[in-house]
Design an enzyme around this catalytic site. Structure first.
Site, PDB file in Angstrom:
ATOM      1  N   LYS A 159      -2.346   3.458  -1.901  1.00 44.48           N
ATOM      2  CA  LYS A 159      -3.836   2.587  -1.714  1.00 44.48           C
ATOM      3  C   LYS A 159      -3.192   2.369  -0.599  1.00 44.48           C
ATOM      4  O   LYS A 159      -1.944   1.992   0.075  1.00 44.48           O
ATOM      5  CB  LYS A 159      -2.872   1.671  -2.981  1.00 44.48           C
ATOM      6  CG  LYS A 159      -3.399   0.240  -2.567  1.00 44.48           C
ATOM      7  CD  LYS A 159      -4.456   0.815  -4.108  1.00 44.48           C
ATOM      8  CE  LYS A 159      -5.583  -0.528  -3.837  1.00 44.48           C
ATOM      9  NZ  LYS A 159      -6.841   0.045  -2.791  1.00 44.48           N
ATOM     10  N   LYS A 192      -3.396   4.295   4.593  1.00 43.95           N
ATOM     11  CA  LYS A 192      -3.432   3.604   4.748  1.00 43.95           C
ATOM     12  C   LYS A 192      -4.705   4.573   5.612  1.00 43.95           C
ATOM     13  O   LYS A 192      -4.599   5.764   6.020  1.00 43.95           O
ATOM     14  CB  LYS A 192      -2.767   2.833   5.944  1.00 43.95           C
ATOM     15  CG  LYS A 192      -3.616   1.490   6.501  1.00 43.95           C
ATOM     16  CD  LYS A 192      -2.907  -0.150   6.200  1.00 43.95           C
ATOM     17  CE  LYS A 192      -3.710  -0.846   6.748  1.00 43.95           C
ATOM     18  NZ  LYS A 192      -2.650  -2.202   6.032  1.00 43.95           N
ATOM     19  N   SER A 237      -5.871  -6.118  -6.240  1.00 46.97           N
ATOM     20  CA  SER A 237      -6.726  -4.607  -6.109  1.00 46.97           C
ATOM     21  C   SER A 237      -5.893  -3.698  -6.832  1.00 46.97           C
ATOM     22  O   SER A 237      -6.739  -3.092  -7.680  1.00 46.97           O
ATOM     23  CB  SER A 237      -5.687  -3.658  -4.484  1.00 46.97           C
ATOM     24  OG  SER A 237      -7.051  -4.278  -3.159  1.00 46.97           O
TER      25      SER A 237
END
Ligand code: NAD
Length: 471
Positions: free
Chosen positions: A70, A106, A362
């Protein structure tokens, strides 16, 4: 620190500093530090004028000890592999600290979004997504991007649409990315999540008598003076929650200057004033500071840098008077400033944990997508009926009735936003307590940042052991 250290190397340095306080063998620590998968890509995009431009982009999966990976996608002409690697590693540690069961990732596209038309940006984003699909670098169980610098809801909507088109019938496709518009599977409460997380974290620290005593402060937030740098997403919402929590936001700084009012500033009125006049200056009741950076050096209890990185460095750190520095932005302190302020006795509350509200919410969005149901849908009405029943019983037994206003407040069942805020509050409070507990147990740990890293390293190491990778 000499300038020869890259961003990724400086993350490794912080990691190494903390690793000394853990019991893990060198090989395992090396594995945790390493970026597992790096996808550097180049793809062509035809621009509006017919030119073909080769786009440079990255996706880094730092760790798959938890799935999915993530982390946001950044659009900036400063993007490079080292930066994406550093930010991906920070995501691994950030998720571990707030107990969000993801590995770190990322992404970055090396473009200045201001130089492209909306149509060109859409083509670039969609092509980037299809490159990720081709290499199996995106998916609700593989790697889930989110917004970052230069991207927002619009880009996330393009990503989910491209992904779903390429994966027909994939029932969980909405969970391939977070930070989506509500209409595309987003969750309420994400916009203010980072600022609210900053508030919850600092409120918890301020409730700890031994920490406050060391800083020479009383416990509680009420009456504490706060200075906020940056009235953007994170700064605005941090200021709002601090004011609502009883603190006094005495100074707010923006690009164009800084304003001060010892009685406190209402951030919403200031936001409207800026919208109307184009500046925070000349706000009724407030005075101006000579330079916007003077805000960082004001006498205050809590300084909230919520703008850019490296704003406090070796030149101005000796002049910073705040007792608590709440790192709402990513990397607002240089390593030199960190050392100077720690040695002055200030408490630096590290970015890696304090601004984790965004990734936490999120996570809630991803869970909502996988469960295919809005938070609160199943239980809201049940809870309201139950509350009404309990209230009726109490009224009957006491012979008293509550006002219509109180009745509504007592009866109300939780909506999505209530549950998201409550989940975030729980997350930030327990993360704060865990870090402080580690620090308390080992007083030789020099600062809260190192204690946060120790916590992250321990959790990731345990995951590796549980996976049987290092039996
Ligand atoms: P933003 O662009 O909404 O806000 C930043 C604000 O800072 C802008 O209004 C800008 O004008 C102002 N600013 C820039 N330089 C300044 C200066 N020198 N003095 C005063 N003000 C200045 O960005 P954001 O989303 O609020 O992010 C701010 C920081 O928080 C970044 O470091 C970002 O990486 C970090 N962060 C953001 C999130 C999130 O959810 N948005 C999550 C984690 C971390």
């Amino acid at each position: 620190m000499p300038h020869t250290y890259s961003f990724f190397q400086s993350v490794e340095r912080s990691f190494d500093k903390a690793a000394q306080f853990t019991k893990w063998e060198k090989g395992l620590l090396e594995q945790i530090k390493a970026c597992n998968s790096i996808y550097a890509m180049r793809f062509p995009v035809k621009m509006d004028d017919g030119r073909i431009e080769v786009i440079e982009a990255y996706r880094v999966q730092h760790s798959q000890h938890k799935a999915p990976c993530k982390g946001g996608i950044r659009f900036s002409d400063e993007v490079n592999q080292d930066e994406v690697m550093a930010l991906a590693s920070l995501m691994t540690y950030k998720c571990a600290i707030v107990n969000v069961p993801f590995g770190g990732g990322k992404g970055g596209i090396k473009i200045d979004p201001k130089k492209y038309s909306t149509y060109e940006l859409e083509k670039i984003t969609r092509r980037y997504t299809s490159e990720l699909v081709k290499k199996n670098f995106i998916g609700p169980g593989i790697d889930v991007p989110a917004p970052d610098y230069g991207t927002g809801e619009r880009e996330m909507a393009w990503i989910v649409d491209t992904y779903a088109s390429l994966k027909p019938g994939e029932i969980d496709a909405a969970g391939c990315v977070t930070g989506k518009p509500i209409s595309q599977g987003g969750v309420h409460g994400r916009k203010e999540a980072t600022g609210l997380g900053v508030f919850y974290g600092i409120r918890e620290i301020c409730s700890m008598p031994e920490i406050m005593e060391k800083l020479g402060l009383s416990t509680g937030l009420v009456g504490k003076t706060v200075v906020v740098q940056g009235l953007g997403n994170v700064g605005y919402h941090s200021a709002r929650f601090f004011r609502q929590g009883g603190a006094k936001v005495v100074c707010i700084a923006e690009f164009e200057g800084a304003i001060y009012n010892s009685e406190g500033i209402n951030e919403e009125a200031l936001f409207q004033h800026r919208k109307a006049t184009g500046s925070i200056l000349n706000f009724p009741g407030a005075t101006h500071l000579a330079k916007n950076s003077d805000a960082l050096e004001l006498e205050c209890d809590i300084l909230v840098p919520a703008a850019l990185e490296n704003v406090i460095n070796k030149d101005n750190a000796p002049k910073v008077k705040a007792k608590i520095i709440a790192e709402a932005a990513n990397g607002p302190l240089t390593p030199d400033a960190d050392e100077i302020l720690t040695s002055k006795g200030a408490l630096i509350v590290p970015d890696m944990y304090l601004n984790a509200g965004g990734v936490t919410v999120s996570y809630f969005e991803w869970l909502k997508n996988l469960s295919h149901v809005r938070y609160g849908r199943m239980e809201k009405r049940f809870r309201e009926n139950k509350n009404m029943h309990i209230l009726a019983q109490i009224e009957e037994l006491t012979g008293k009735t509550v006002s219509a206003e109180e009745r509504l407040a007592i009866m109300r069942g939780a909506d999505e936003i209530d549950l998201v805020h409550s989940g975030l509050e729980e997350t930030m409070i327990s993360a704060t307590r865990e870090i402080m507990e580690i620090w308390k147990k080992n007083p030789t740990i020099p600062d809260m940042r190192t204690a946060a890293y120790v916590n992250a390293i321990n959790k990731v190491a345990i995951s590796y052991m549980e996976l049987g990778i290092f039996p």
